[in-house]
Design a protein around this motif. Sequence first.
Motif, PDB file in Angstrom:
ATOM      1  N   GLY A  46       0.835  -1.188   0.000  1.00 32.97           N
ATOM      2  CA  GLY A  46       0.000   0.000   0.000  1.00 32.97           C
ATOM      3  C   GLY A  46       0.875   1.245   0.000  1.00 32.97           C
ATOM      4  N   LYS A  47       0.236   2.406  -0.054  1.00 35.29           N
ATOM      5  CA  LYS A  47       0.972   3.659  -0.032  1.00 35.29           C
ATOM      6  C   LYS A  47       1.085   4.125   1.413  1.00 35.29           C
ATOM      7  CE  LYS A  47       1.183   8.239  -2.152  1.00 35.29           C
ATOM      8  NZ  LYS A  47       0.528   9.166  -3.108  1.00 35.29           N
ATOM      9  N   SER A  70      -8.266   7.533   2.301  1.00 39.53           N
ATOM     10  CA  SER A  70      -8.491   8.655   1.390  1.00 39.53           C
ATOM     11  C   SER A  70      -8.241   8.197  -0.033  1.00 39.53           C
ATOM     12  CB  SER A  70      -7.561   9.819   1.732  1.00 39.53           C
ATOM     13  OG  SER A  70      -6.210   9.468   1.466  1.00 39.53           O
ATOM     14  N   SER A  71      -8.715   8.999  -0.993  1.00 38.68           N
ATOM     15  CA  SER A  71      -8.522   8.624  -2.390  1.00 38.68           C
ATOM     16  C   SER A  71      -7.048   8.605  -2.769  1.00 38.68           C
ATOM     17  CB  SER A  71      -9.277   9.595  -3.292  1.00 38.68           C
ATOM     18  OG  SER A  71      -8.822  10.936  -3.079  1.00 38.68           O
ATOM     19  N   GLU A  72      -6.232   9.374  -2.079  1.00 40.08           N
ATOM     20  CA  GLU A  72      -4.803   9.436  -2.394  1.00 40.08           C
ATOM     21  C   GLU A  72      -4.037   8.269  -1.782  1.00 40.08           C
ATOM     22  OE1 GLU A  72      -0.941  12.440  -2.017  1.00 40.08           O
ATOM     23  OE2 GLU A  72      -2.919  13.072  -1.258  1.00 40.08           O
ATOM     24  N   TYR A  73      -4.391   7.840  -0.570  1.00 39.32           N
ATOM     25  CA  TYR A  73      -3.585   6.845   0.143  1.00 39.32           C
ATOM     26  C   TYR A  73      -4.243   5.459   0.206  1.00 39.32           C
ATOM     27  CZ  TYR A  73      -0.213  10.367   1.493  1.00 39.32           C
ATOM     28  OH  TYR A  73       0.761  11.328   1.458  1.00 39.32           O
ATOM     29  N   GLY A  74      -5.527   5.375   0.067  1.00 35.09           N
ATOM     30  CA  GLY A  74      -6.169   4.070   0.037  1.00 35.09           C
ATOM     31  C   GLY A  74      -6.197   3.351   1.371  1.00 35.09           C
ATOM     32  N   ASP A  75      -6.327   2.003   1.306  1.00 32.70           N
ATOM     33  CA  ASP A  75      -6.618   1.192   2.490  1.00 32.70           C
ATOM     34  C   ASP A  75      -5.391   0.731   3.261  1.00 32.70           C
ATOM     35  OD1 ASP A  75      -9.140   1.458   1.416  1.00 32.70           O
ATOM     36  OD2 ASP A  75      -9.707  -0.612   1.847  1.00 32.70           O
ATOM     37  N   GLY A  76      -4.203   0.771   2.679  1.00 36.05           N
ATOM     38  CA  GLY A  76      -3.008   0.267   3.356  1.00 36.05           C
ATOM     39  C   GLY A  76      -2.856  -1.234   3.221  1.00 36.05           C
ATOM     40  N   ALA A  77      -1.629  -1.712   3.382  1.00 34.91           N
ATOM     41  CA  ALA A  77      -1.297  -3.115   3.113  1.00 34.91           C
ATOM     42  C   ALA A  77      -1.966  -4.084   4.071  1.00 34.91           C
ATOM     43  CB  ALA A  77       0.219  -3.299   3.168  1.00 34.91           C
ATOM     44  N   ILE A  78      -2.077  -3.725   5.345  1.00 30.12           N
ATOM     45  CA  ILE A  78      -2.654  -4.663   6.313  1.00 30.12           C
ATOM     46  C   ILE A  78      -4.150  -4.834   6.077  1.00 30.12           C
ATOM     47  CG2 ILE A  78      -3.164  -5.016   8.757  1.00 30.12           C
ATOM     48  CD1 ILE A  78      -0.421  -3.927   9.427  1.00 30.12           C
ATOM     49  N   ASN A  79      -4.850  -3.750   5.800  1.00 25.04           N
ATOM     50  CA  ASN A  79      -6.276  -3.881   5.512  1.00 25.04           C
ATOM     51  C   ASN A  79      -6.514  -4.685   4.235  1.00 25.04           C
ATOM     52  OD1 ASN A  79      -7.539  -2.574   7.691  1.00 25.04           O
ATOM     53  ND2 ASN A  79      -6.999  -0.573   6.850  1.00 25.04           N
ATOM     54  N   MET A 136      -8.656 -18.498  -5.170  1.00 26.05           N
ATOM     55  CA  MET A 136      -7.740 -17.684  -4.375  1.00 26.05           C
ATOM     56  C   MET A 136      -7.132 -16.571  -5.215  1.00 26.05           C
ATOM     57  SD  MET A 136      -5.896 -20.753  -2.175  1.00 26.05           S
ATOM     58  CE  MET A 136      -5.069 -19.737  -0.960  1.00 26.05           C
ATOM     59  N   GLN A 137      -6.730 -16.899  -6.420  1.00 23.21           N
ATOM     60  CA  GLN A 137      -6.136 -15.899  -7.294  1.00 23.21           C
ATOM     61  C   GLN A 137      -7.129 -14.782  -7.619  1.00 23.21           C
ATOM     62  OE1 GLN A 137      -4.966 -18.754 -10.286  1.00 23.21           O
ATOM     63  NE2 GLN A 137      -2.775 -18.512  -9.797  1.00 23.21           N
ATOM     64  N   ALA A 138      -8.398 -15.146  -7.829  1.00 22.89           N
ATOM     65  CA  ALA A 138      -9.412 -14.139  -8.142  1.00 22.89           C
ATOM     66  C   ALA A 138      -9.664 -13.226  -6.946  1.00 22.89           C
ATOM     67  CB  ALA A 138     -10.709 -14.823  -8.558  1.00 22.89           C
ATOM     68  N   ILE A 139      -9.677 -13.786  -5.750  1.00 22.90           N
ATOM     69  CA  ILE A 139      -9.878 -12.983  -4.540  1.00 22.90           C
ATOM     70  C   ILE A 139      -8.724 -12.005  -4.351  1.00 22.90           C
ATOM     71  CG2 ILE A 139      -9.921 -13.090  -2.012  1.00 22.90           C
ATOM     72  CD1 ILE A 139     -11.504 -15.756  -2.359  1.00 22.90           C
ATOM     73  N   VAL A 140      -7.515 -12.490  -4.518  1.00 25.98           N
ATOM     74  CA  VAL A 140      -6.334 -11.640  -4.352  1.00 25.98           C
ATOM     75  C   VAL A 140      -6.332 -10.510  -5.375  1.00 25.98           C
ATOM     76  CG1 VAL A 140      -3.808 -11.597  -4.540  1.00 25.98           C
ATOM     77  CG2 VAL A 140      -4.930 -13.437  -3.249  1.00 25.98           C
ATOM     78  N   ALA A 141      -6.807 -10.781  -6.563  1.00 18.81           N
ATOM     79  CA  ALA A 141      -6.760  -9.783  -7.645  1.00 18.81           C
ATOM     80  C   ALA A 141      -7.764  -8.646  -7.463  1.00 18.81           C
ATOM     81  CB  ALA A 141      -7.011 -10.463  -8.984  1.00 18.81           C
ATOM     82  N   ALA A 142      -8.758  -8.814  -6.613  1.00 16.72           N
ATOM     83  CA  ALA A 142      -9.800  -7.778  -6.429  1.00 16.72           C
ATOM     84  C   ALA A 142      -9.335  -6.756  -5.398  1.00 16.72           C
ATOM     85  CB  ALA A 142     -11.107  -8.440  -6.000  1.00 16.72           C
ATOM     86  N   HIS A 143      -8.307  -5.968  -5.731  1.00 20.74           N
ATOM     87  CA  HIS A 143      -7.622  -5.118  -4.761  1.00 20.74           C
ATOM     88  C   HIS A 143      -8.523  -4.048  -4.148  1.00 20.74           C
ATOM     89  CE1 HIS A 143      -4.208  -7.072  -6.462  1.00 20.74           C
ATOM     90  NE2 HIS A 143      -4.278  -6.423  -7.613  1.00 20.74           N
ATOM     91  N   ALA A 144      -8.280  -3.798  -2.867  1.00 19.49           N
ATOM     92  CA  ALA A 144      -8.876  -2.638  -2.207  1.00 19.49           C
ATOM     93  C   ALA A 144      -8.220  -1.371  -2.758  1.00 19.49           C
ATOM     94  CB  ALA A 144      -8.672  -2.740  -0.701  1.00 19.49           C
ATOM     95  N   PRO A 145      -8.856  -0.202  -2.608  1.00 16.23           N
ATOM     96  CA  PRO A 145      -8.298   1.049  -3.157  1.00 16.23           C
ATOM     97  C   PRO A 145      -6.870   1.316  -2.678  1.00 16.23           C
ATOM     98  CG  PRO A 145     -10.551   1.394  -2.450  1.00 16.23           C
ATOM     99  CD  PRO A 145     -10.173   0.015  -1.988  1.00 16.23           C
ATOM    100  N   GLY A 146      -6.021   1.714  -3.613  1.00 21.45           N
ATOM    101  CA  GLY A 146      -4.654   2.116  -3.288  1.00 21.45           C
ATOM    102  C   GLY A 146      -3.728   1.002  -2.880  1.00 21.45           C
TER     103      GLY A 146
END
Length: 441
Positions: free
Chosen positions: A235-236, A245-254, A328-338
Motif C-alpha cells: 500500500g501507499k 483517502s482517495s490518495e492513500y487508500g486502504d493500506g497493506a494490512i487492511n 484464491m487468485q481471483a480474490i487476491v486480484a480484487a484489490h482494495a483502493p490504493g
Amino acid sequence: MTHTALRALLGVALLAPSFVLVPTAADAKLSTAEVRMAKTVDAEYERSVALLQKLVDQNSGTMNFAGVDLVGRMMRAELEPLGFTVEWKPQTAANRAGHLIATKKGRAGAKKLLLIGHLDTVFEKDSPFQKFTRKGEEAEGPGAGDDKGGMVVMLAALRAMQAAGTLKDAEVEIMLSGDEEDAGDPIEVARADLIAAGKRADVALDFEGLSIEDGKDMGSIARRSSNSWTITTTGKTGHSSLIFSSEYGDGAINEMTRILAAFRKELPEPNLTFNTGIIAGGSSAALDADAVRATAAGKGNIIPQTAVARGDFRTLSPEQTDRVRAKMQAIVAAHAPGTDAKISFDPGSYPAMAPTPGNKALLDALNAVNKDMGLEPMAALDPLKRGAGDISFVASDVDGLVGLGTSSRGDHAPGETVDLDSIRRQAKRAAILMTRLSAAK
C-alpha cells in the motif's frame, strides 16, 4: 497402472462371491501358508520389538543426514537376507540424505507391489526426545510409530512370507525415503525415484500408521494434498490520518485482512481445509529464508506499506486443487483502493490421493483378509482425518492403500507412543494381502 487396470487385476467381481482371492464359505479359513505366516509373526514378535528399539534409538531427523544413512544401513541388513537387491540413492541435489530402494524379482507375470515407508522422523539431533522406552505393550520413542513402526511391520510381513514360501513368487519394490517429513527441494528431484517406481507398479501399499476411530481399525484409501501459498500486499504509506483517502487508500494490512476474510467466506467446500499459519505487516515486513519466521516494523500512526502471510490448503483431488487455486487468485486480484497484492504457490506441494474405485477395491481385498482372520471389517477413513504423504506422488499412476503400519498416538511430538501389539495384526494382514495380490491372475 490405471485404476481401471487394477480393477481388472483384482477381478471385476471383487465384491461378488466368485472373487478368486476371497473364500466364499461362511466358515472360510486361512490357507496353510497363511496360517504359517500368522504363526511366524507371533513367534518373531520380540525380534520385531527389538528391531524397533534399535531403529528408534538411532536419531534420524530429516536433516541428520548421517543418522538417516545409518537407519538405511539397518534396513539394508534386514532386507538383503530376504533376497532383495538394495540401493542407496543419495539426494545431494535436493539437500537431503537419500533414499533406500530395494527390489526383488518374483515369478514371471507376478503383479508388481510397491511398498512405501520412510527412514526419517521429525525429531532432529537437538530434540530432547531421543530414546525408546518400553512400557508393557506400548513404547515411547521418536518415530516409534511414524514411521519406524511401519518399517518394522513391513519387515515382519516379508519375513512371514519367506517362512511360508510365498515371498519367492512376489515381485516387490520398496521405497524408503529419507525426507518424507521435510521433502527436499526441488521436489521433482526429491520424489523422482518414487514417481518412477509408481509407474512400474501394479499396487502401492503405504506402511505409515494405522488409523483407529472409536476403537476400530480404519482403512485409508485417500489422502489430501498439501499446497503452500504466500501472499504479499502493498500500500501507499503516509500519516495514519490519511488512510482510506482517495490518495492513500486502504493500506497493506487492511488489504491482507480483506483477502483472508474473503478466503474464509468464499472458499469453503467439502474436503477442503485452508489455513493462514504466519502473518506480519507494517512499514516493513518479511519472511525469513525458510518462511517459518517473520519480522515487521511499524507504528500506529503510519499507514502500513507491506504485509506478508503464508499458509496452506488441502484438497482431495487435482481438480479441486485447480479450482481452489483459481478462486484464491481471483480474490487476491480484487484489490482494495490504493493497494496491490500477489499470491504465489510453492512448486513443492504434495498432490492428492483421490478415493478411486481401485483404491476401494484394495480395501475390499484387505477386508477379505480381515474376514478370514476373524477381524472386523475396516471402514474407509474420512480423508479429512489424515494428512498428506508420499503415496500421493504415485496415486495418479497406481491404486493404493494407506495405513499398513503400526497404531500410535501423539505422533510428531515428545511422548509419541506406539501400540506394540499392533505389529502383530498389521504384519499378518500385510503378509496375507501381499501374498494374495501376488497370486492374482
